[in-house]
Scaffold this active site. Sequence first.
Site, mmCIF file in Angstrom:
data_model
loop_
_atom_site.group_PDB
_atom_site.id
_atom_site.type_symbol
_atom_site.label_atom_id
_atom_site.label_comp_id
_atom_site.label_asym_id
_atom_site.label_seq_id
_atom_site.Cartn_x
_atom_site.Cartn_y
_atom_site.Cartn_z
ATOM 1 N N SER A 64 26.472 24.412 75.760
ATOM 2 C CA SER A 64 26.287 22.969 75.605
ATOM 3 C C SER A 64 26.897 22.233 76.807
ATOM 4 C CB SER A 64 26.897 22.503 74.277
ATOM 5 O OG SER A 64 26.442 21.213 73.936
ATOM 6 N N ASP A 231 20.628 23.522 70.984
ATOM 7 C CA ASP A 231 22.017 23.725 71.415
ATOM 8 C C ASP A 231 22.542 25.144 71.140
ATOM 9 O OD1 ASP A 231 24.701 23.492 72.007
ATOM 10 O OD2 ASP A 231 24.996 21.662 70.862
#
Length: 424
Positions: A64, A231
């Site tokens: 991320s 993600d």
Amino acid sequence: MAAEKQKSIPRTNGKLMTILSIDGGGIRGIIPGTILAFLEEELQKLDGPQARIADYFDVIGGTSTGGIVTAMLTTPANGKGNGRPIPAKDINKFYFKEGPKIFSNEAKLATQQINGWGEPSGVFGKIVSQIVMAGVWTFTRLKAPEYDGVHLRTKIKEICGARLLADTLTNVVIPAYDMQDLCPIILSTQQAKKNNSEIKLEDVVVSTSAAPSYFPFSKFEADGKEHVLVDGGIAANNPTLLAIREATKILEKENGRNYSAQPDDNNFLVLSLGTGSAEKRSGHNIGLGGLLDWSFSFEKGLSPLFDVMFRAADDMIDIYTSLILGNHNARHNYLRIQDYTMKADEVKTDDASPENLERLKSIGNNLLTRSVSMTHPETGLPDIVTLDMSLSANQSERITNNKAALISFAERLSEERKRRHSSK
């Protein structure tokens, strides 16, 4: 491209694999950014002002926001820097400048919908308009991600340029989650080279940053397949084990398929950087334990379910890492820097207000003075430890805080790099 690759560190021809891991956490990437700036400053004291983080690590893993930092560390600065990455001290400049735009009201999809209604006339019209707009906001917020992600992708594209995943200056490993096959997908430089992959680094970084409910999913075509990814934090918010796995693959390639890392191996030197976690002692009051109780804490403004899940997953990574390295080597070759004492309003991933940006930077600086903390491999709880990290073959130093540990870490990285150059 060839000239740029020559500037990267000669890959390991010895016994010590160097690994950097950076957690996910949105705007809280400022915290590892602060730590990395200090580490690179120490490396520059040893090896000159041109030293960069990528020169010293065989594998850099990032999830991320950690994937964004990884890209900044392992790609040449566009249009400048003579093929070198930006200095680590510039990482936080990105968050301070671009964070408020990435997480702005203008980037909120619900706000965009409401702004399209125009200005109503009359008192009654304004009342009706307010009711309708509230409904539109609620519906849009439930059906669409909070932010459009346009500015985020633009900035990631500027960082990565047209570079492929296979062309980073050192090996990277970046996780995402495949929404078509419903499984983690581990994207790495080494695998991309092996497969002659055409996957762009930009698409990889956008994918690992596509936090569910915050940003749109990442959709792109590469290597003859359509990818729909979100993600990487869903699979591995702390990518330390993935980075160790990637380093093991490099050792297997160099030493033959019969090689395998043993629990007492001394092959790995690992630095793992967190982005902060809410104070553990405060716990969660989940009432009767219903869906609303698990979804939202009115006391802290957090989702107890997601907070507990991510916290448990990160703690398990610490436990497994200690197990893989062996308890002895974990205390010598594994440094985890994480703040477990943050307040609820400090752990929000999208609070890019000037006050919070400065606060996160202060948290990173304060972490440097904190005692070294490590998850105990038996209890799973954070444990204050005193490390005995070797500064050289004949010298060692007792280390009590993260700043001293990083100075020692820089010494070892520098020595390993010099050893490789001399042996080459």
